[in-house]
Design an enzyme around this catalytic site. Sequence first.
Site, PDB file in Angstrom:
ATOM      1  N   THR A   1       0.845  -1.199   0.000  1.00 30.67           N
ATOM      2  CA  THR A   1       0.000   0.000   0.000  1.00 30.67           C
ATOM      3  C   THR A   1       0.877   1.244   0.000  1.00 30.67           C
ATOM      4  O   THR A   1       1.772   1.380   0.835  1.00 30.67           O
ATOM      5  CB  THR A   1      -0.936   0.001   1.220  1.00 30.67           C
ATOM      6  OG1 THR A   1      -1.791  -1.145   1.137  1.00 30.67           O
ATOM      7  CG2 THR A   1      -1.791   1.251   1.244  1.00 30.67           C
TER       8      THR A   1
ATOM      9  N   LYS B   1      -0.978  -1.090  -4.246  1.00 32.76           N
ATOM     10  CA  LYS B   1      -2.341  -0.640  -3.908  1.00 32.76           C
ATOM     11  C   LYS B   1      -2.336   0.843  -3.542  1.00 32.76           C
ATOM     12  O   LYS B   1      -1.443   1.312  -2.833  1.00 32.76           O
ATOM     13  CB  LYS B   1      -2.865  -1.463  -2.722  1.00 32.76           C
ATOM     14  CG  LYS B   1      -4.281  -1.123  -2.268  1.00 32.76           C
ATOM     15  CD  LYS B   1      -4.702  -2.052  -1.140  1.00 32.76           C
ATOM     16  CE  LYS B   1      -6.138  -1.801  -0.701  1.00 32.76           C
ATOM     17  NZ  LYS B   1      -6.309  -0.505  -0.037  1.00 32.76           N
TER      18      LYS B   1
ATOM     19  N   ARG C   1     -10.550   6.913   3.064  1.00 32.49           N
ATOM     20  CA  ARG C   1     -10.070   7.117   4.427  1.00 32.49           C
ATOM     21  C   ARG C   1      -8.776   7.925   4.499  1.00 32.49           C
ATOM     22  O   ARG C   1      -8.256   8.153   5.582  1.00 32.49           O
ATOM     23  CB  ARG C   1      -9.879   5.758   5.112  1.00 32.49           C
ATOM     24  CG  ARG C   1     -11.176   4.986   5.245  1.00 32.49           C
ATOM     25  CD  ARG C   1     -10.942   3.540   5.610  1.00 32.49           C
ATOM     26  NE  ARG C   1     -10.462   3.359   6.961  1.00 32.49           N
ATOM     27  CZ  ARG C   1     -11.230   3.385   8.049  1.00 32.49           C
ATOM     28  NH1 ARG C   1     -12.532   3.621   7.936  1.00 32.49           N
ATOM     29  NH2 ARG C   1     -10.731   3.179   9.243  1.00 32.49           N
TER      30      ARG C   1
END
Length: 424
Positions: free
Chosen positions: A186, A276, A303
């Site tokens: 990520t 990601k 988020r």
Amino acid sequence: MVQRRLPRPHDLLPLMQFKKPEFNPRTRRLDSATNVYDLRAIAKRVTPKAPFDYTDGAAEGEVSLARARQAFEDIEFHPSVLKDVSHVDTTREILGGPSALPFGIAPTGFTRMMQTEGERAGSTAAEAAGIPFTLSTMGTTSIEDVAAAAPHGRNWFQLYMWTDRERSMKLVDRAAAAGNDVLVVTVDTPVGGARLRDVRNGMTIPPSLTPKTVINAIPRPAWWINFLTTEPLAFASLDRWSGTVAALIDTMFDPTVGPDEVRFIRDNWKGKLVVKGIQSVEDAKLAVDLGADGIVLSNHGGRQLDRAPIPFHLLPHVAAELGDDTEILLDTGIMNGADIVAAVALGADFTLIGRAYLYGLMAGGRAGVDKTIDILRSEIVRTMKLLGVAALDELEPRHVTQLSRFTTLGPVPEHLADAKPRRR
């Protein structure tokens, strides 16, 4: 005139269809759910406010999340008729392995805080359904325990690179040793987003027993009984933490992560590598250049950066640029199997579900996750049949039109693009 008469017993008997009563309240709740929003409503009733809001909420004004969900609702399907759809094939080959459905479970942090079965429920439900499960670096079950719970499942691991690179790579080694075949890195978290619901709730890990939380717990005793009578929260990546979510995130995330770190991971990970958090065509191409086998179009479920690009809107542009050489996954905003069908039609090879899975988990533990998967499966199959499509590979962009609520003002004029910022 219609002649009337008293009903005869044999006329009434076929109408008297009494169901066997269900005494298990969890089963009764789940049986009443017809879609993911129903599971969300159940989850809200049975879960304390702080963990529910942590799951349900997003950054700042939560605009990114609302837009992502709206984008899926703002589509028009174009069905074909007179097609044989007596059998529908939902299987998918993704990142070197099979999946029975075109979605897997996304990495989610602090999962046992939502419901005590946590990642064990998610991984075992995914194993039973034949779909991948992704464990987060910030998950609350160890890599080894997930592997033990679902030894025959496709277990993937999601990595945040910390400032302590050696510690990060030890997690990678553990994931490989446990049989994880995909590493999801990520890259959209240089810092944590401003998740205002958590700030207002005073959200801590683990949840704190304050007068406010005690009052909120009174109508939700099952959650607290489970929380207090099972093993304490432990993390996939650290032993214990006592403090706010924001403080933990800022401790773990590294704002210096760049291309060199992705290259380093690529050189040290032998399985499939996915990046990601991609939110532009340019970054999608960069990830491929760095050696990624796949990308996840994602704004982190809304988020991180509020008002971020909508992954579903970005999808056709990335698919056109990358072609068939790189596998494209997508998350954020998926609440219906029709959303997944639309994503596949517009170029996604696969999708990941986060909140939808967690709503099921909070609503009913492992049985709730099974319910989520069953709901999405039935919606996928029904949507494909109504589109006149018997296999995922038959889905094409012609099946979906993306409708738009917003009109962009267009690119910055050339004479302003290179202008220096005004100084006051």
